[in-house]
Write an enzyme that holds these catalytic residues in place. Structure first.
Site, short mmCIF file in Angstrom:
data_model
loop_
_atom_site.label_atom_id
_atom_site.label_comp_id
_atom_site.label_asym_id
_atom_site.label_seq_id
_atom_site.Cartn_x
_atom_site.Cartn_y
_atom_site.Cartn_z
N GLU A 1 -9.29 4.03 -2.91
CA GLU A 1 -8.00 3.76 -3.55
C GLU A 1 -8.22 3.02 -4.87
OE1 GLU A 1 -4.78 2.28 -1.23
OE2 GLU A 1 -5.63 2.92 0.69
N PHE B 1 1.25 5.64 -0.54
CA PHE B 1 0.71 6.84 0.13
C PHE B 1 1.00 8.01 -0.80
CE2 PHE B 1 1.54 9.92 3.86
CZ PHE B 1 0.21 10.04 4.21
N ASP C 1 0.85 -1.19 0.00
CA ASP C 1 0.00 0.00 0.00
C ASP C 1 0.88 1.24 0.00
OD1 ASP C 1 -2.38 1.40 0.00
OD2 ASP C 1 -2.60 1.39 2.17
N HIS D 1 -3.97 13.97 0.34
CA HIS D 1 -4.20 13.09 1.48
C HIS D 1 -3.05 13.19 2.48
CE1 HIS D 1 -5.54 9.64 3.78
NE2 HIS D 1 -4.44 8.97 3.51
N ARG E 1 -0.08 16.00 13.01
CA ARG E 1 1.17 16.65 13.42
C ARG E 1 1.07 18.17 13.50
NH1 ARG E 1 3.04 12.84 9.88
NH2 ARG E 1 3.22 14.37 8.19
N GLU F 1 -10.50 12.53 6.66
CA GLU F 1 -10.36 13.88 6.09
C GLU F 1 -11.70 14.61 6.02
OE1 GLU F 1 -7.42 14.04 2.60
OE2 GLU F 1 -7.91 11.91 2.76
N THR G 1 -9.38 -5.66 3.15
CA THR G 1 -9.15 -4.78 2.02
C THR G 1 -10.03 -5.29 0.88
OG1 THR G 1 -6.86 -4.35 2.69
CG2 THR G 1 -7.43 -3.90 0.39
N GLU H 1 -11.33 3.86 2.71
CA GLU H 1 -10.33 4.61 1.96
C GLU H 1 -10.55 4.36 0.48
OE1 GLU H 1 -6.41 5.48 4.65
OE2 GLU H 1 -6.35 3.71 3.38
N ASP I 1 -9.57 0.29 1.15
CA ASP I 1 -8.64 -0.20 2.16
C ASP I 1 -9.15 0.25 3.54
OD1 ASP I 1 -6.44 -1.58 3.01
OD2 ASP I 1 -5.09 0.13 2.86
N THR J 1 -4.95 6.57 -0.39
CA THR J 1 -6.21 7.30 -0.53
C THR J 1 -6.10 8.38 -1.60
OG1 THR J 1 -6.72 6.88 1.78
CG2 THR J 1 -7.93 8.65 0.72
N LYS K 1 -5.21 -1.79 9.80
CA LYS K 1 -5.40 -1.91 8.36
C LYS K 1 -5.58 -3.35 7.88
CE LYS K 1 -4.51 1.29 5.95
NZ LYS K 1 -5.36 2.35 5.37
N GLN L 1 -5.21 2.34 14.49
CA GLN L 1 -4.06 2.77 13.68
C GLN L 1 -3.25 3.86 14.39
OE1 GLN L 1 -5.27 4.21 9.82
NE2 GLN L 1 -3.20 4.65 9.14
N ARG M 1 -9.23 3.87 12.51
CA ARG M 1 -8.34 5.00 12.77
C ARG M 1 -7.85 5.06 14.21
NH1 ARG M 1 -6.70 6.10 7.76
NH2 ARG M 1 -8.40 6.71 6.37
#
Length: 429
Positions: A214, A141, A139, A146, A155, A377, A270, A212, A246, A363, A266, A253, A250
């Site tokens: 994808e 990113f 997977d 995203h 963060r 999001e 899937t 997600e 996917d 995503t 995760k 995770q 959260r």
């Protein structure tokens, strides 16, 4: 004649509705089983309108008469892996043969009622299965939108995207055993979550279950261990694309991710759509990929830096409602790191890929508020609610069905992927 013009004019003797995802220009590959014969082994197929074309029956009738496929057992297998491993010359031969025998002016199948009955089966009487044996699943990113949004959420605004992100496609090794076909129910996972204050970590059903949006690329011929795939040869190793959900827990995770990355948040499920749309079918929908700054290192600098214009949608159908509601609308073209860059990066250390391996985009969020590809999001990690019909959601609730769909719009035809669906069931006691 230009390829787009040829596609526009091509027509099948099979009646295909105007809005169908599966005209003769598409012919995606899958694997099916007749519902009336569950004891029979699965069989490879392509989709045409609301029918599946049984490729084992086509092969038995001697209609694959090209040099690569005439004596091949690849369509008598229970998965597509053997066919994937044969590479682009065989894929092109299969596509050309199938478009020929399905065309409106070709009598070989059109005028043979017995053979037509044997080869063409209504989708309504078959079950679609996972079309490949997935050896490995990676997977990535690769959407900057995203990545930036997740960085802001977890963060803060100082460095929402880590500096390394703009130099290499970030990825992690996923769990192949829990890749499942569309329509399979999703049991809400259990796990640990962040402790509140000085208490022990939470353990129980995930309170932040998410989808997600994808897409997954399917690998054709692989490479030998220790021998990377050159960026400009990478497209020869990619058979096609599927829609992927996917699923993500959260809360699980967030608590487990540092320092080694996602794990139980995760790996529980899937979901992929049953049909693999070939890169050849997607060729008319190529578009420029985003400009990359800084310029990628030489092993990631490609001569043909392209994406695909694939509109994507996410719908949710709560158990209390009879109709689903759209909650997001994005596009594959927003992908920052291309499929070929992902594959070249995956193998640059000598890692060997094999036919049927799967690597996903991450995503697929876009720049607009409605183009965000997950609830993390859309609700900013549960800080706000979104409307789902006359209900609201922060994260998925039991009984919610998530429906992903994707469809390219050509001139007078579509190249679609069908749907990728899954319904959330309560956690086990």
């Amino acid at each position: 004649m230009a390829e787009g013009k040829q596609s526009q004019q091509m027509r099948s003797f099979v009646e295909v509705a105007a809005g169908s995802h599966f005209p003769i220009q598409n012919l995606p590959f899958g694997v099916f089983r007749r519902r009336s014969s569950p004891e029979q082994p699965p069989r490879p197929a392509v989709a045409i309108g609301d029918l599946v074309l049984d490729l084992a029956a086509v092969s038995d009738a001697g209609l694959f008469d090209g040099p690569l496929l005439s004596n091949s057992p690849c369509f008598r297998q229970e998965t597509l892996n053997m066919f994937l491993g044969m590479g682009r010359p065989a894929w092109k031969e299969a596509r050309a043969t199938l478009q020929k025998i399905l065309s409106a002016d070709e009598p070989v199948l059109r005028d043979n009622e017995a053979l037509k009955k044997k080869c063409l089966v209504p989708m309504s009487v078959v079950d679609m299965l996972l079309p490949i044996t997935v050896g490995d699943y990676t997977d990535f990113f690769c959407s900057v939108h995203h990545a930036r949004n997740c960085g802001f959420i977890f963060r803060g605004p100082q460095t929402p995207v880590n500096p390394n992100w703009f130099h290499l496609p970030i990825g992690y090794h996923g769990r192949a055993s829990s890749v499942i076909v569309s329509g399979t129910d999703i049991v809400r996972p259990k796990g640990q979550g962040h402790p509140a204050g000085d208490s022990q970590p939470y353990f129980g059903p995930s309170k932040k279950l998410d989808f997600e949006l994808e897409m997954a690329a399917i690998v054709g011929p692989g490479n030998e261990l220790g021998k990377p795939i050159n960026i400009n040869d990478a497209e020869e190793h990619i058979f096609g694309l599927m829609i992927m959900n996917d699923w993500s827990a959260r809360d699980i995770q967030a608590w487990e991710t540092i320092p080694l990355g996602p794990f139980l948040g995760k790996s529980f499920s899937t979901t992929v759509s049953p049909w693999i749309v070939t890169m050849d079918a997607l060729k008319p929908f190529t578009c420029d990929a985003p400009k990359q700054e800084p310029e990628p290192l030489p092993y990631l600098a490609e001569k043909n830096h392209v994406n695909y214009d694939i509109p994507l949608e996410v719908w949710i159908k709560p158990k209390e409602q009879s109709e689903p509601s759209m909650v997001a609308k994005s596009n594959f073209k927003h992908l920052y790191w291309t499929l070929t860059q992902q594959l070249a990066h995956h193998t640059v250390n000598g890692c060997n890929l094999r036919p049927g391996d799967m690597f996903a985009t991450g995503t697929l969020s876009g720049p607009e508020p409605e183009s965000l590809g997950c609830l993390l999001e859309l609700t900013w990690n549960g800080q706000k609610e979104i409307s789902v019909g006359n209900l609201t959601r922060k994260f998925l609730e039991d009984g919610d069905e998530v429906i992903l769909t994707a469809c390219c719009k050509g001139e007078g035809y579509n190249v679609g992927f069908g749907t990728c669906t899954g319904k959330v069931l309560p956690a086990l006691p």
